[in-house]
Design a protein around this motif. Sequence first.
Motif, PDB file in Angstrom:
ATOM      1  N   LYS A  42       0.835  -1.210   0.000  1.00 14.26           N
ATOM      2  CA  LYS A  42       0.000   0.000   0.000  1.00 14.26           C
ATOM      3  C   LYS A  42       0.866   1.254   0.000  1.00 14.26           C
ATOM      4  CE  LYS A  42      -4.513  -1.342   1.318  1.00 14.26           C
ATOM      5  NZ  LYS A  42      -4.561  -2.521   2.180  1.00 14.26           N
ATOM      6  N   LEU A  43       1.978   1.204   0.770  1.00 13.04           N
ATOM      7  CA  LEU A  43       2.860   2.368   0.871  1.00 13.04           C
ATOM      8  C   LEU A  43       3.322   2.832  -0.505  1.00 13.04           C
ATOM      9  CD1 LEU A  43       4.566   4.187   2.801  1.00 13.04           C
ATOM     10  CD2 LEU A  43       6.399   2.533   2.503  1.00 13.04           C
ATOM     11  N   TYR A  44       3.769   1.865  -1.340  1.00 12.29           N
ATOM     12  CA  TYR A  44       4.286   2.260  -2.653  1.00 12.29           C
ATOM     13  C   TYR A  44       3.176   2.745  -3.572  1.00 12.29           C
ATOM     14  CZ  TYR A  44       9.098   1.239  -1.795  1.00 12.29           C
ATOM     15  OH  TYR A  44      10.376   1.308  -1.315  1.00 12.29           O
ATOM     16  N   ILE A  45       1.983   2.135  -3.473  1.00  6.95           N
ATOM     17  CA  ILE A  45       0.847   2.615  -4.278  1.00  6.95           C
ATOM     18  C   ILE A  45       0.543   4.072  -3.908  1.00  6.95           C
ATOM     19  CG2 ILE A  45      -1.643   2.383  -4.659  1.00  6.95           C
ATOM     20  CD1 ILE A  45      -0.654   0.025  -5.865  1.00  6.95           C
ATOM     21  N   PHE A  46       0.425   4.326  -2.588  1.00  2.64           N
ATOM     22  CA  PHE A  46       0.033   5.671  -2.162  1.00  2.64           C
ATOM     23  C   PHE A  46       1.133   6.683  -2.475  1.00  2.64           C
ATOM     24  CE2 PHE A  46      -3.053   3.766   1.164  1.00  2.64           C
ATOM     25  CZ  PHE A  46      -4.003   3.642   0.173  1.00  2.64           C
ATOM     26  N   SER A  47       2.410   6.278  -2.325  1.00  3.96           N
ATOM     27  CA  SER A  47       3.455   7.268  -2.599  1.00  3.96           C
ATOM     28  C   SER A  47       3.524   7.567  -4.097  1.00  3.96           C
ATOM     29  CB  SER A  47       4.802   6.795  -2.049  1.00  3.96           C
ATOM     30  OG  SER A  47       5.256   5.709  -2.783  1.00  3.96           O
ATOM     31  N   ALA A  48       3.183   6.563  -4.954  1.00  5.73           N
ATOM     32  CA  ALA A  48       3.123   6.859  -6.390  1.00  5.73           C
ATOM     33  C   ALA A  48       2.007   7.848  -6.674  1.00  5.73           C
ATOM     34  CB  ALA A  48       2.903   5.571  -7.181  1.00  5.73           C
ATOM     35  N   LEU A  49       0.883   7.684  -5.956  1.00  9.31           N
ATOM     36  CA  LEU A  49      -0.240   8.613  -6.146  1.00  9.31           C
ATOM     37  C   LEU A  49       0.139  10.020  -5.710  1.00  9.31           C
ATOM     38  CD1 LEU A  49      -3.302   6.543  -4.958  1.00  9.31           C
ATOM     39  CD2 LEU A  49      -3.019   7.556  -7.186  1.00  9.31           C
ATOM     40  N   ILE A  50       0.855  10.108  -4.573  1.00 12.43           N
ATOM     41  CA  ILE A  50       1.262  11.427  -4.098  1.00 12.43           C
ATOM     42  C   ILE A  50       2.225  12.051  -5.099  1.00 12.43           C
ATOM     43  CG2 ILE A  50       2.543  12.631  -2.272  1.00 12.43           C
ATOM     44  CD1 ILE A  50       1.318  10.576  -0.334  1.00 12.43           C
ATOM     45  N   GLY A  51       3.129  11.206  -5.661  1.00 10.45           N
ATOM     46  CA  GLY A  51       4.057  11.698  -6.670  1.00 10.45           C
ATOM     47  C   GLY A  51       3.333  12.252  -7.884  1.00 10.45           C
ATOM     48  N   ALA A  52       2.164  11.658  -8.196  1.00  7.68           N
ATOM     49  CA  ALA A  52       1.387  12.131  -9.343  1.00  7.68           C
ATOM     50  C   ALA A  52       0.405  13.219  -8.934  1.00  7.68           C
ATOM     51  CB  ALA A  52       0.644  10.970  -9.989  1.00  7.68           C
ATOM     52  N   LYS A  53       0.494  13.671  -7.678  1.00  6.91           N
ATOM     53  CA  LYS A  53      -0.363  14.741  -7.149  1.00  6.91           C
ATOM     54  C   LYS A  53      -1.845  14.378  -7.198  1.00  6.91           C
ATOM     55  CE  LYS A  53       2.841  18.483  -7.968  1.00  6.91           C
ATOM     56  NZ  LYS A  53       3.880  17.732  -8.748  1.00  6.91           N
ATOM     57  N   MET A  54      -2.153  13.126  -6.850  1.00  5.98           N
ATOM     58  CA  MET A  54      -3.560  12.724  -6.798  1.00  5.98           C
ATOM     59  C   MET A  54      -3.931  12.471  -5.345  1.00  5.98           C
ATOM     60  SD  MET A  54      -3.623  10.152 -10.026  1.00  5.98           S
ATOM     61  CE  MET A  54      -3.314  10.727 -11.680  1.00  5.98           C
ATOM     62  N   ILE A  55      -4.011  13.545  -4.585  1.00  7.36           N
ATOM     63  CA  ILE A  55      -4.191  13.418  -3.139  1.00  7.36           C
ATOM     64  C   ILE A  55      -5.584  12.872  -2.805  1.00  7.36           C
ATOM     65  CG2 ILE A  55      -4.034  14.648  -0.935  1.00  7.36           C
ATOM     66  CD1 ILE A  55      -1.442  14.589  -2.476  1.00  7.36           C
ATOM     67  N   GLY A  56      -6.587  13.286  -3.601  1.00  9.92           N
ATOM     68  CA  GLY A  56      -7.953  12.829  -3.338  1.00  9.92           C
ATOM     69  C   GLY A  56      -8.041  11.306  -3.326  1.00  9.92           C
ATOM     70  N   LEU A  57      -7.379  10.678  -4.313  1.00 10.01           N
ATOM     71  CA  LEU A  57      -7.429   9.224  -4.389  1.00 10.01           C
ATOM     72  C   LEU A  57      -6.720   8.587  -3.195  1.00 10.01           C
ATOM     73  CD1 LEU A  57      -6.835   8.614  -8.190  1.00 10.01           C
ATOM     74  CD2 LEU A  57      -8.941   8.356  -6.906  1.00 10.01           C
ATOM     75  N   VAL A  58      -5.648   9.240  -2.706  1.00  8.06           N
ATOM     76  CA  VAL A  58      -4.942   8.703  -1.537  1.00  8.06           C
ATOM     77  C   VAL A  58      -5.884   8.686  -0.339  1.00  8.06           C
ATOM     78  CG1 VAL A  58      -3.018   9.025   0.037  1.00  8.06           C
ATOM     79  CG2 VAL A  58      -2.737   9.545  -2.374  1.00  8.06           C
ATOM     80  N   VAL A  59      -6.642   9.788  -0.175  1.00  2.76           N
ATOM     81  CA  VAL A  59      -7.564   9.860   0.964  1.00  2.76           C
ATOM     82  C   VAL A  59      -8.607   8.753   0.868  1.00  2.76           C
ATOM     83  CG1 VAL A  59      -9.293  11.300   2.075  1.00  2.76           C
ATOM     84  CG2 VAL A  59      -7.179  12.320   1.250  1.00  2.76           C
TER      85      VAL A  59
END
Lengths: 498, 171
Positions: free
Chosen positions: A407-424
């Motif tokens: 999960k950590l790597y999935i979420f950090s990839a999302l943060i890298g792509a600036k998709m914070i909403g999806l992380v939440v």
Amino acid sequence: MLPHILESAKLFYPELALTIAFCFVILAGLVTRNRIFTGLAGMAGVLAALYFVSVQAPVDGTAFSDMLAVDGFSRFFKIVILAATFIVQLFSLQSAELKSRAMGTAEYNALLTALALGMCLMAGASNMLMMYLALELTSITSYLLAGYTREAEDSAEAALKYVIYGAVASGMMLYGISIVYGLTGALDIYSVNQALGSGQVNLWTLILAGILITVGFGYKISAVPFHFWTPDVYEGAPVTITALLSVASKAAGFAMMIRFFRVTFADLIMGGQETGAWAMLGGFEWNEVLAVLAVLSMTLGNLVALWQNNLKRLLAYSSIAHAGYMLLGVVTMSPEGVSAVMIYFVVYLFMNLGAFYVVMLVADKTGSEEMSAYAGLGQRSPFIGVAMTIFLLSLTGIPPTAGFVGKLYIFSALIGAKMIGLVVIGALNSVVSLYYYVRILKNMFLKDAAPGGAVFGLSVPEVAMLLLLLVPTLLLGLYFGPLVEYAQASVSIFGIPR
Amino acid sequence: MTLIDVIFWFFAAVTLGSAAVVVFSRNIIYSAFALLFTFFGVAGFYVLLGADFIAITQLLIYVGGILVLLVFGVMLTNKVVSVDIKSGTLNAGVAMVVVSLTAGTIAGIFYATEWKTAPAEMLQPTTAGELGTMMMTSYLLPFEVASVVLLVALIGAAMVSRRDRSKQEAA
């Protein structure tokens, strides 16, 4: 042409090994009814294929006139698929459920190797004709295996539902492929990409075709809203097959989907954007479609799982939710996202197969897959209880288990792509999932065993099998550097400038 | 309207008309027979498109083989199994709306699309030879994988339909 075919055959050894094993097991079934022998023969084939994949030179290329891509990406997924198949073959040697059917054990083992062949072809297919054929090989074999214990009523029902949903989904996918062919006059995804890049294509027709093709992918990875078959098939099929479908067939579907979107719709000439994300070809953001699918899958999978009392159904909805998390990695459309999906699959392989193995052990010993069969399991059989606890915590994504790393790597990839909403949304969903996983734990440790709930011990092979799945689940949570490096080195897809 | 157009509309009418009978007929035997004309109409399209080999294959395999098997299957099971095979419709109203919306969208999109076409002069007098060559060269892998798919399907059909003899002896 002949030298090219011979050259291609050298890249095709893993699949050849599986094909030979498939034919050998069928023929052996004519001579012997020994389920251990045919099982071992099938395992030898899968091990040989694993060997050939691992010794393949780390170069990218295509085989058989661009039908198959042989690259780091397909090698990685083939290893996941073959490892899952091998572990399920080990399960099958022990399963009491399968022993109840006296005939057709050779067919069972042969079909397992054919399924592995179909999934390996899916991981490499770079031509839409080949994609469809590989998908059909995988699907037809899965229908048959899901209905293997046909004396059990729900097994036959599961197989039939699977056939109907599968036929509709692959029909729609084929329709989409035919539209793409009509638009571009090409079937292999590189030529399709070139034709699309020339900009002479009607956008709406292309969107229609892309959505139809996504139906086929969505069905294979059981993403909402194409998931309706999943709970019924997972519940009715033998546990071994359910475990294989939830890991390997999902991995094959993801591999095919990522390759399709990455090559067909990406702007290969422009290369990547500054953030490392892929530039998409004019006009339509496919990752938004995938983002909707991901959010729906996570939310619906986790919420419906709350009400399940049958463990196989519960894990079916949990696997839908996990497909959602993995789709998030694809949504980023970046190498980080794809390598996060690959890391997640390795982790998911161990923890999910582990959970299904415990379900199989409990079902073999108590004859039940219901939540009530797990009451007091922690006292009755502490080792199974502890193992199941670790698998479930890992599925939730709690450190220091492997699920956290995924999960950590999935979420950090999302943060890298600036998709914070999806992380939440993803993080909130993990919290929801904690509730139903902990419900099982509560049953195992806080409830007293039902009267007559026998204490049961484990045989040596069963302990070894549990350890084989348990150790990586814990180890990858603490020492994941090599896995991450290998996944990041393997994101190379043929034809994509890095 | 040229002769080709007339033939095209004739085959289109045959295909669509008989397909409607397949779907709407309440008698499953009529449906099976109507399917014969649907397949025949599709074979006609193949001829019009210059795909002579596929047209012949369609006639031989679908009309001559699969359909005869299907009609036999329907006629035999209809008598043996006392349960009526259901061929009615459910939720006709909702289905009508959904289907017409989908069909309308697809038809609209298709009408507006510029399809990739090849000039008619490129048509070969016969396609069988080239098809054979391609199956053995650039399409070798799909050709071989298709044989595995068929083998799996054959084995599976035998596995699903065969009686479990050990169970019967025990009973």
